[in-house]
Design a protein around this motif. Structure first.
Motif: not given
Lengths: 269, 216
Positions: B114-115, B118-119, B131-133, B136-137, B214-216
């Motif tokens: 889904g990521q 979405a992108g 690169r952006r989505i 980083p995850q 970092a996720y919170r």
């Protein structure tokens, strides 16, 4: 084959030049041996809210995903405003991919499972597209992003990551994210289906407000009440075709097709 | 022992620098190799995908020492003469890169589909979404295994000693043979390796902690 009349709701066929129309023509899609879409056509005019309903497996989600090429149709044509992409050739060209990207900007998507970027804040989610895709300056994007978050009632959640938000809040951020691209149409793929019942209303309220602002919307949903109140037109799909289409009061109150009738008996309203 | 340490110190210091430098440079290069191989393997057309799969299989199926010897002693026979240090860096980077590519592949695949959607649905290109989505995850998922790879890399630099690179292990061997005090020299060098890697472990733990926040 494609005997569905898409001119039922008194929608005129021709439009003055410059008015954006969303049109899908004769969309076919097959997954392996399963033909999910057997020639679906739909025309949506600017400012119109069209609700697509139908039993699971009817192809409604596949159809709406075809409208911004998250699924590549096997055959047919998708048109958003002046962007026209033909399918079936399956020749991936640079030109075609770039056209699809432009089309996606104009047809923003809101997903059933939100698909927010978990590593970004609510505001980060909203400004990502404008900065990366539209090339907007960061300060401008932040300014309009804050306005959009305020519009969906989440101005105070600006710096929260999605893991800190409720399902309804996540979906509202997702709606703000879609609006940030300044789209011609927003496609909603079962926007409340992943939510607890008590959270549906806040999302539907945001969508009502959007419809009231004149946004063009195509909504796949089971929310009959919402369709009744907000839709200009209801499209009923079953087995990969549009079986019936018309004003909500026609389709929802007095359905002609047996598939529509049996479906409406099953969903509460 | 103290007197030995005193005498060996200048050499050890230089060798320590060489070891750390070898490990660091090779590790950074291996990340690039790993990323390219992972992307080629997952998203490349088959003329890219096949070599990527073959590369990973060959590297993982043969010993690092053999690879180093092949590059340093074998390639000159074919007319490619590479200096010892570049040969070692090249081999270490390719070797670790093959393993890293699998980590990176796993990390990228762990990111929800889904990521990507979405992108893409907002008009981003493949490279932008990656690169952006997605990256980083994925990085947060991969960090622990990459930390372990770095530590492994630091130890693997010791193999450079067999192709004349003067790093910690070779210095220990040289001074050991000159003074007949192998035991002391190898213990000293082992302790140095241990200290380096303990520091790295500490850094790894800190980094992982930060990524969790970092996720919170």
């Amino acid at each position: 084959m494609n005997s569905q009349n898409s001119n039922l709701a008194g929608v005129p066929h021709t439009h003055p030049a410059g008015v954006c129309q969303i049109r899908a023509e004769n969309i076919h899609k097959r997954f392996g041996n399963l033909e999910v879409l057997k020639g679906v056509s739909l025309t949506v005019n600017k400012g119109e809210v069209v609700v697509i309903m139908g039993p699971s497996g009817s192809g409604k989600t596949t159809f709406i995903r075809c409208l911004n090429f998250l699924e590549e149709p096997d055959q047919g044509q998708v048109m958003v405003c002046n962007l026209d992409v033909a399918c079936g050739l399956r020749v991936a060209s640079r030109e075609r991919s770039s056209k699809i990207r432009q089309l996606r900007v104009k047809a923003a998507m809101v997903f059933q499972s939100f698909n927010l970027y978990p590593h970004m804040t609510a505001l980060g989610n909203v400004i990502e597209g404008p900065i990366q895709v539209l090339g907007m300056r960061r300060d401008e994007a932040v300014k309009s992003g804050e306005q959009l978050l305020a519009k969906v009632g989440l101005a105070d959640k600006r710096d929260e990551h999605p893991s800190r938000l409720s399902g309804g809040q996540k979906q509202r951020v997702a709606i703000a994210r879609a609006l940030a691209m300044n789209p011609e149409v927003v496609l909603f793929d079962e926007p409340t289906s992943a939510l607890d019942p008590e959270l549906h209303e806040e999302v539907l309220q945001t969508m009502r407000q959007l419809a009231g602002d004149g946004m063009t919307m195509i909504v796949v949903t089971h929310e009959v009440k919402f369709a009744h109140e907000v839709a200009d037109r209801v499209v009923f799909m079953a087995d990969g075709v549009v079986v019936e289409e018309g004003l909500p009061q026609e389709i929802l109150v007095n359905p002609q097709h047996p598939r529509t009738r049996s479906f409406l008996r099953l969903v509460d309203h | 022992m103290l007197e030995l340490l005193q005498r060996a110190a200048p050499f050890l210091l230089q060798a320590l620098w060489m070891t750390v430098w070898l490990g660091l440079v090779s590790f950074i290069l291996s990340l690039m190799v790993g990323f390219v191989v992972a992307v080629a393997r997952m998203y490349g057309p088959w003329p890219l995908r096949f070599p990527a799969i073959a590369f990973v299989s060959l590297i993982r199926g043969t010993p690092l020492l053999t690879q180093i010897l092949l590059v340093y002693y074998g390639l000159p026979q074919l007319g490619f003469t590479i200096e010892a240090i570049p040969a070692v860096i090249l081999t270490l980077a390719l070797h670790a890169g093959a393993y890293t590519s699998e980590d990176i592949r796993g990390g990228i695949q762990s990111v929800d589909k889904g990521q990507w959607e979405a992108g893409y649905s907002s008009g981003m290109t493949f490279a932008q979404v990656l690169r952006r989505i997605v990256a980083p995850q994925a990085v947060r998922v991969i960090t622990p295994s990459l930390g372990n790879r770095f530590i492994t890399m630091m130890k693997d630099t010791s193999l450079a000693s067999v192709v004349t690179v003067v790093e910690l292990t070779r210095v220990a061997e040289q001074i050991g043979s000159a003074s007949f005090r192998y035991m002391q020299m190898f213990v000293i060098v082992a302790v140095i390796y241990w200290v380096i890697n303990s520091l790295l472990s500490l850094g790894q733990a800190k980094l992982e902690e930060r990524m969790r926040r970092a996720y919170r």
